[in-house]
Design a protein around this motif. Structure first.
Motif, mmCIF file in Angstrom:
data_model
loop_
_atom_site.group_PDB
_atom_site.id
_atom_site.type_symbol
_atom_site.label_atom_id
_atom_site.label_comp_id
_atom_site.label_asym_id
_atom_site.label_seq_id
_atom_site.Cartn_x
_atom_site.Cartn_y
_atom_site.Cartn_z
ATOM 1 N N LEU A 49 41.279 59.553 -31.608
ATOM 2 C CA LEU A 49 41.992 59.166 -30.397
ATOM 3 C C LEU A 49 43.278 59.973 -30.365
ATOM 4 O O LEU A 49 44.011 60.032 -31.355
ATOM 5 C CB LEU A 49 42.314 57.675 -30.397
ATOM 6 N N SER A 50 43.545 60.601 -29.246
ATOM 7 C CA SER A 50 44.722 61.428 -29.086
ATOM 8 C C SER A 50 45.083 61.463 -27.610
ATOM 9 O O SER A 50 44.265 61.836 -26.780
ATOM 10 C CB SER A 50 44.430 62.848 -29.593
ATOM 11 N N LYS A 51 46.297 61.077 -27.276
ATOM 12 C CA LYS A 51 46.721 61.017 -25.871
ATOM 13 C C LYS A 51 46.985 62.416 -25.322
ATOM 14 O O LYS A 51 47.808 63.164 -25.839
ATOM 15 C CB LYS A 51 47.984 60.169 -25.758
ATOM 16 N N VAL A 52 46.251 62.736 -24.232
ATOM 17 C CA VAL A 52 46.394 64.025 -23.567
ATOM 18 C C VAL A 52 46.364 63.769 -22.071
ATOM 19 O O VAL A 52 45.564 62.974 -21.593
ATOM 20 C CB VAL A 52 45.238 64.974 -23.953
ATOM 21 N N PHE A 126 41.709 60.617 -23.987
ATOM 22 C CA PHE A 126 42.153 60.210 -25.319
ATOM 23 C C PHE A 126 41.074 60.181 -26.396
ATOM 24 O O PHE A 126 41.372 59.957 -27.552
ATOM 25 C CB PHE A 126 42.825 58.827 -25.252
ATOM 26 N N MET A 127 39.828 60.397 -26.066
ATOM 27 C CA MET A 127 38.778 60.359 -27.083
ATOM 28 C C MET A 127 38.248 61.769 -27.339
ATOM 29 O O MET A 127 38.104 62.562 -26.416
ATOM 30 C CB MET A 127 37.629 59.461 -26.622
ATOM 31 N N GLN A 135 30.437 68.881 -30.575
ATOM 32 C CA GLN A 135 31.860 68.644 -30.367
ATOM 33 C C GLN A 135 32.133 68.517 -28.867
ATOM 34 O O GLN A 135 31.537 69.213 -28.057
ATOM 35 C CB GLN A 135 32.688 69.785 -30.951
ATOM 36 N N THR A 136 33.013 67.601 -28.524
ATOM 37 C CA THR A 136 33.366 67.384 -27.120
ATOM 38 C C THR A 136 34.788 67.844 -26.870
ATOM 39 O O THR A 136 35.553 68.079 -27.802
ATOM 40 C CB THR A 136 33.282 65.888 -26.761
ATOM 41 N N GLY A 137 35.132 67.917 -25.591
ATOM 42 C CA GLY A 137 36.526 68.025 -25.220
ATOM 43 C C GLY A 137 37.117 66.617 -25.305
ATOM 44 O O GLY A 137 36.436 65.661 -25.666
ATOM 45 N N VAL A 138 38.375 66.477 -24.964
ATOM 46 C CA VAL A 138 38.997 65.159 -24.945
ATOM 47 C C VAL A 138 38.588 64.480 -23.643
ATOM 48 O O VAL A 138 38.630 65.095 -22.577
ATOM 49 C CB VAL A 138 40.531 65.260 -25.079
ATOM 50 N N PHE A 139 38.169 63.222 -23.716
ATOM 51 C CA PHE A 139 37.638 62.521 -22.559
ATOM 52 C C PHE A 139 38.113 61.081 -22.534
ATOM 53 O O PHE A 139 38.870 60.654 -23.409
ATOM 54 C CB PHE A 139 36.098 62.609 -22.536
ATOM 55 N N ASN A 140 37.685 60.328 -21.517
ATOM 56 C CA ASN A 140 38.097 58.936 -21.357
ATOM 57 C C ASN A 140 36.896 58.071 -20.973
ATOM 58 O O ASN A 140 35.772 58.563 -20.858
ATOM 59 C CB ASN A 140 39.234 58.827 -20.341
#
Length: 173
Positions: A49-52, A126-127, A135-140
């Motif tokens: 989890l990472s806020k973007v 954030f995921m 591997q994915t990009g960051v998503f919600n």
């Protein structure tokens, strides 16, 4: 409107509201509790989890657009698509349950991300999943909703196509 039609609309709006609510609650928690680029890892950091903040669309496409093009491509077109989808699920009463559910997921995810873009100026992602070969990009949550809806529609179309006989082939009786 008949009682059956009324309850159908209420059920659609309830499922849609739950879908949008889950997305917005998760994003709200991330916005309040996480700092940008903090990382919380799970399963040996294969899930993080990472806020973007994503100022563009899918995989940040269009994040550098300015002015009217940005509004048209990132707000107006998605708004038209979401409104069409909403009209479709409310007006088309002969949809099977899987198709209806799939389109509700897609519309709900679209509304969740569109709301963020309009209200916050960007979409909170954030995921992230990283299993080396996958591997994915960051998503919600809205992105997950859209992807599940699309996957279900594709599976349903594939199953329907497999069930139909090929043109020119006689059907065995």
């Amino acid at each position: 409107m008949k009682a059956k039609g009324f309850f159908r609309v209420i059920l659609i709006l309830l499922v849609l509201s739950i879908n949008i609510g889950c997305d917005q609650v998760s994003k709200s928690i991330v916005r309040r509790k996480m700092d940008y680029y903090d990382q919380i890892g799970f399963l040996h950091n294969h899930i993080t989890l990472s806020k973007v903040e994503n100022a563009g669309a899918f995989l940040s496409l269009g994040d550098s657009l300015k002015g009217p093009m940005r509004i048209i491509l990132l707000n107006l077109f998605p708004l038209i698509a979401v409104l069409f989808g909403l009209y479709y699920i409310l007006a088309k009463t002969d949809l099977n349950r899987l198709t209806l559910f799939s389109v509700i997921l897609i519309v709900g995810g679209g509304i969740g991300n569109l709301y963020d873009r309009i209200v916050h100026g960007s979409v909170t992602d954030f995921m992230h999943i990283n299993f080396v070969i996958f591997q994915t990009g960051v998503f919600n949550v809205a992105d997950v909703s859209i992807m599940i809806g699309m996957f279900l529609l594709l599976i349903q179309a594939w199953l329907k196509q497999k069930a139909e006989p090929e043109p020119g082939r006689a059907v065995e009786q």
